[in-house]
Design an enzyme around this catalytic site. Structure first.
Site, PDB file in Angstrom:
ATOM      1  N   LYS A 265       0.866  -1.324  -0.508  1.00 11.83           N
ATOM      2  CA  LYS A 265      -0.016  -0.332  -0.097  1.00 11.83           C
ATOM      3  C   LYS A 265       0.741   1.052  -0.093  1.00 11.83           C
ATOM      4  CE  LYS A 265      -4.196  -2.067   3.033  1.00 11.83           C
ATOM      5  NZ  LYS A 265      -5.343  -1.771   2.204  1.00 11.83           N
ATOM      6  N   ARG A 339     -10.680 -11.362   2.497  1.00  9.85           N
ATOM      7  CA  ARG A 339     -11.152 -13.133   1.413  1.00  9.85           C
ATOM      8  C   ARG A 339      -9.865 -14.277   1.479  1.00  9.85           C
ATOM      9  NH1 ARG A 339     -11.402  -9.744  -3.923  1.00  9.85           N
ATOM     10  NH2 ARG A 339     -11.002  -7.949  -2.812  1.00  9.85           N
TER      11      ARG A 339
HETATM   12  N1  BES Z   1      -8.175  -4.124   4.701  1.00  9.55           N
HETATM   13  C1  BES Z   1      -8.139  -3.284   3.042  1.00  9.55           C
HETATM   14  C2  BES Z   1      -9.501  -2.622   2.237  1.00  9.55           C
HETATM   15  C3  BES Z   1      -9.829  -1.154   3.267  1.00  9.55           C
HETATM   16  C4  BES Z   1      -9.272  -0.305   2.714  1.00  9.55           C
HETATM   17  C5  BES Z   1     -10.434  -0.823   4.491  1.00  9.55           C
HETATM   18  C6  BES Z   1      -9.039   1.289   2.859  1.00  9.55           C
HETATM   19  C7  BES Z   1     -10.583   0.676   5.070  1.00  9.55           C
HETATM   20  C8  BES Z   1     -10.081   1.203   4.177  1.00  9.55           C
HETATM   21  C9  BES Z   1      -8.205  -4.783   2.076  1.00  9.55           C
HETATM   22  O1  BES Z   1      -7.262  -5.629   2.770  1.00  9.55           O
HETATM   23  C10 BES Z   1      -7.910  -3.809   0.775  1.00  9.55           C
HETATM   24  O2  BES Z   1      -6.803  -4.112   0.945  1.00  9.55           O
HETATM   25  N2  BES Z   1      -8.683  -4.132  -0.257  1.00  9.55           N
HETATM   26  C11 BES Z   1      -8.434  -3.602  -1.578  1.00  9.55           C
HETATM   27  C12 BES Z   1      -8.339  -4.778  -2.904  1.00  9.55           C
HETATM   28  C13 BES Z   1      -7.998  -4.958  -3.760  1.00  9.55           C
HETATM   29  C14 BES Z   1      -6.731  -4.451  -3.260  1.00  9.55           C
HETATM   30  C15 BES Z   1      -9.401  -5.798  -4.858  1.00  9.55           C
HETATM   31  C16 BES Z   1      -8.623  -2.928  -1.783  1.00  9.55           C
HETATM   32  O3  BES Z   1     -10.100  -2.390  -0.883  1.00  9.55           O
HETATM   33  O4  BES Z   1      -7.978  -1.645  -2.120  1.00  9.55           O
HETATM   34 MN    MN Z   2      -5.524  -5.517   2.161  1.00  9.93          MN
END
Ligand code: BES
Ligand code: MN
Ligand code: ZN
Length: 501
Positions: A265, A339
């Site tokens: 990230k 997931r």
């Molecule tokens: N924990 C994150 C989701 C999240 C993002 C929660 C921002 C709260 C605020 C999750 O694990 C994630 O990173 N999801 C990705 C999925 C994508 C790679 C398909 C996302 O939402 O960007």
């Molecule tokens: Mn994630």
């Protein structure tokens, strides 16, 4: 914090010694003859106060009132929502004071029923929560007692107990979600669960890497393999119902920190990924509340807990893993890790032959874009379950919104290299995530709550909200009423009026 429920007349309330007296004034309050009612009538006439929810008039050592401070708080239409606003506003005004004992009067409300009393208790508890675990000089928690005054105990006792029980669960959830990742590792989270296991009706079992490997949770293990912190799989059980009664299973995403892994990230706001165990924290908080409320039903809580880190041993985009269900998964993005841990927990849930399974997860940024921080995303393959969850959201003022699960949304998860990919395109990201989970939830009525937008707040008020504990608790309590199997409600072991948080 101690709460107490009392019946007092308006005159007695004026004569009661306390550091602060908060009197809720609703729109159509009858004008009484006691000092406070007279003052409220006068102030409204003079245009110095309104009964609108959120309006406030404070005074110091007013005539005819024994309290040191008096706060008139507008409670509008007297609905639970207005009462929440009123109490939150009044408590905020007391934040920087020395107030230790508060008297909160609901006697002038059109109906001080159990819903309104619960809302008042919860708003008080919520306003007085202070995070202090990792401060060298914790802020002193001055306020330690709130006496809630109502016209009759009969109408409000149950709501009061619910509020107090729920507030303990909420506080636990907020506390664990707020803790930084180095103070809330999978091991520490499991220890917190073990502590809960000492409460009446609760049992807790914690599985480590060896047991999880034996179960074949290849997907969960894949996420954990990039971290030095060993994974934990936490199993909580609350047995309040008959032995043969199938349980409701709650599954909480327990990513104690989500760097994104190799699909790392960006740095900005990455600290907020300490909240990626908000689902797990809400399961712990719900069990804390169950221990207080002792409803007649069986509940299982499952928490797959690990970190998602980049490392020499971490999973790489394109890796294919085998889940506990036997389905192979191509991990195209290591940041879609939630997931991957949830799918194995869903398969594990099958052994309980559950009446319903609800997973709770800070799953997608896409859900934040879709619904913001007002409503959690709710997905379900079962209309009755979806309706119960939506109703619980309304009754607890912890709202959710049902999202679609059309089969076409799963198209993007197709891949040549495994049974399923862990991501589809950017479009409809919250839904495609839910479609992925649905593949592992075919053997029971299932729902998924995406709480990425609702579990915490960013900005100045940064911190955990404790959501969706109120929704989950109301949902579980509603399941007692609809349960077909005869049950023996265990009476509460504690005193009605006084409880320690
Ligand atoms: N924990 C994150 C989701 C999240 C993002 C929660 C921002 C709260 C605020 C999750 O694990 C994630 O990173 N999801 C990705 C999925 C994508 C790679 C398909 C996302 O939402 O960007
Ligand atoms: Mn994630
Ligand atoms: Zn995550």
């Amino acid at each position: 914090m101690d709460f107490e429920l009392k019946t007092l007349t308006p005159a007695r309330i004026c004569a009661e010694k306390c550091d602060a007296l908060i009197v809720l004034v609703a729109d159509d309050a009858a004008s009484g003859t006691d000092a406070v009612s007279k003052m409220a009538t006068l102030a409204i006439k003079a245009g110095d106060f309104e009964s609108k929810a959120g309006k406030l008039l404070s005074s110091y050592r007013p005539q005819g009132v024994s309290a040191t401070r008096l706060l008139l708080a507008g409670a509008g239409d007297g609905s639970a929502k207005s009462i929440r606003t009123a109490v939150t506003t009044a408590m905020a005004a007391l934040k920087t004071t020395n107030v230790r004992r508060v008297l909160l009067s609901l006697v002038a409300l059109p109906q001080a029923g159990h819903v309104t009393v619960r809302a008042a208790v919860l708003a008080c508890a919520d306003a007085s929560y202070v995070y202090s675990t990792t401060k060298s000089k914790p802020a002193e928690q001055k306020l330690h007692r709130v006496v809630v005054c109502v016209p009759t105990l009969a109408a409000s006792g149950a709501g009061f107990d619910k509020g107090v029980g729920l507030s303990k669960g909420l506080a636990l959830t907020r506390e664990w979600a707020n803790r930084p990742a180095n103070h809330a590792t999978p091991t520490l989270l499991a220890n917190a669960a073990r502590e809960l296991g000492k409460l009446p009706g609760l049992r807790v079992e914690v599985l480590g890497p060896k047991e999880v490997a034996k179960l074949g949770m290849g997907s969960f293990m894949a996420v954990a393999q990039g971290s030095e912190e060993p994974l934990r799989f936490i199993v909580l059980r609350y047995d309040g119902g008959a032995k043969a009664e199938p349980p409701v299973v709650l599954i909480g995403k327990g990513i104690t920190f989500d760097t994104g892994g190799i699909s790392i990230k960006p740095a900005a706001e990455m600290d907020e990924m300490k909240y990626d165990m908000g689902g797990a924290a809400s399961v712990l908080g719900t069990f804390r509340a169950l221990a207080e409320l002792q409803p007649a039903l069986n509940v299982v809580g499952l928490i797959p807990a690990c970190e998602n880190m980049p490392d020499g041993r971490a999973i790489k985009p394109g890796d294919v893993v085998t889940s506990m269900s036997g389905q192979t998964i191509e991990i195209l993005n290591t940041d879609a890790e939630g997931r991957l841990v949830l799918c194995d927990a869903l398969t594990y849930a099958e052994r309980f032959k559950p009446r319903a399974v609800v997973d709770i997860a800070t799953l997608t940024g896409a859900c934040v874009i879709a619904l913001g921080g007002v409503r959690s995303g709710m997905f379900s393959s079962d209309d009755a379950l979806a309706e119960s969850l939506a109703e619980a959201g309304e009754s607890s003022m912890d709202l959710c919104w049902r999202m679609p699960l059309d089969e076409e949304y799963a198209d993007g998860l197709k891949t040549h290299f495994a049974d399923v990919a862990n991501v589809a395109g950017r479009a409809g990201g919250a839904i495609t995530a839910a479609k992925f989970l649905q593949r592992f939830a075919g053997k029971f009525p299932w729902a998924h709550l995406d709480i990425a937008g609702t579990a915490w707040k960013s900005g100045a008020a940064k911190g955990s909200t404790g959501r969706p504990v109120p929704l989950l608790v109301d949902f579980l309590l509603s399941q007692v009423q609809t349960s077909k199997v005869a049950k023996s409600a265990k009476p509460s072991t504690k005193k009605r009026s006084v409880s320690r948080a």
